[in-house]
Design an enzyme around this catalytic site. Sequence first.
Site, PDB file in Angstrom:
ATOM      1  N   HIS A 193     -85.167  28.551 -24.603  1.00  0.00           N
ATOM      2  CA  HIS A 193     -85.202  27.090 -23.819  1.00  0.00           C
ATOM      3  C   HIS A 193     -85.648  26.834 -25.529  1.00  0.00           C
ATOM      4  CE1 HIS A 193     -82.869  27.380 -20.765  1.00  0.00           C
ATOM      5  NE2 HIS A 193     -84.477  28.196 -20.125  1.00  0.00           N
ATOM      6  N   CYS A 267     -80.484  24.930 -28.463  1.00  0.00           N
ATOM      7  CA  CYS A 267     -80.405  23.617 -29.006  1.00  0.00           C
ATOM      8  C   CYS A 267     -81.124  22.565 -29.126  1.00  0.00           C
ATOM      9  CB  CYS A 267     -80.523  23.039 -26.943  1.00  0.00           C
ATOM     10  SG  CYS A 267     -79.170  23.797 -26.092  1.00  0.00           S
ATOM     11  N   ARG A 276     -75.835  23.023 -31.906  1.00  0.00           N
ATOM     12  CA  ARG A 276     -77.159  23.871 -31.713  1.00  0.00           C
ATOM     13  C   ARG A 276     -77.970  23.897 -32.855  1.00  0.00           C
ATOM     14  NH1 ARG A 276     -76.477  23.762 -27.215  1.00  0.00           N
ATOM     15  NH2 ARG A 276     -75.603  24.382 -26.197  1.00  0.00           N
TER      16      ARG A 276
END
Length: 285
Positions: A193, A267, A276
């Site tokens: 994340h 991300c 990405r």
Amino acid sequence: MPPVRDHLRVVVQGSGRRARGAGLARVLWAVAELTVTVGVVVLLLVVHQVWWTNRQAAAAAQEQVRELESRWAGGPDPDPDPDPGVGDAPGAGVEAGPDPVGAGEGDVPEPEGGGSGAPAASSPGGGGGAAKPRSPAQAPKGAYAVLRIPRLGLTVPVAQGIDKRGVLDKGYVGHYPGTAAPGERGNFALAGHRNTHGEPFRYVNRLRAGDELTVDVRGRRFVYVVGKILPETSERDTGVIAPVPRSVVKPEVGYSEPGAYITLTTCTPEYSSKYRLVVWGTLKR
């Protein structure tokens, strides 16, 4: 008498206007109260998602690092669990399958805290010639390795699979199923994340060529050196986690020779999952 009737008529009309004005004021006040209430609820949800879940995941991830290092210091692990681990089946979770990144939205202004101590031992040359660690496909459930990025002050556990609930939302970095194990030839590909849930890859955009990435597995250390960075690509660019990583969206970016690679994916831009960001490194010999 007529003037009296006129006077009474004026008074009645004025009272009606005041009553309508008072009713409108009450409606506006109710709308304002509702708006404020909704705003407070939304704010609390944002604080919970952005701040509290982030703190929880980061703290739990650091505790997992300490547990791993304590276990390694106590001797070899027991026999491997044949279960391949959490969320390691292709297609598990919303970010598995062809999507090369696991990441989320959120906002915390500082990176993860620093390390939890050096590993019990290091193999010569960064682990290139050491005995291979047990394959993550045979590792017990949960984290099996520790990733350190000195430039970012980052220490984070690595677990098999990229399932959101089982791996990424715990603040872990996820190891893509089917990619190489640490120190092996091929591509050791990881997802994490960038925002919320521990946000381990929040600042990977700050990495530069030459920065070191270390992976510790039961006291063995594998050192990779950042070589190339792909600032933006499609979420479907599966080439970035291929054994010889090369973007299929931007074929001019990547590698062309077999080797021992590491890939970090997350991300971009922040607070979205539209594209990405990819960082590649090679095993230090």
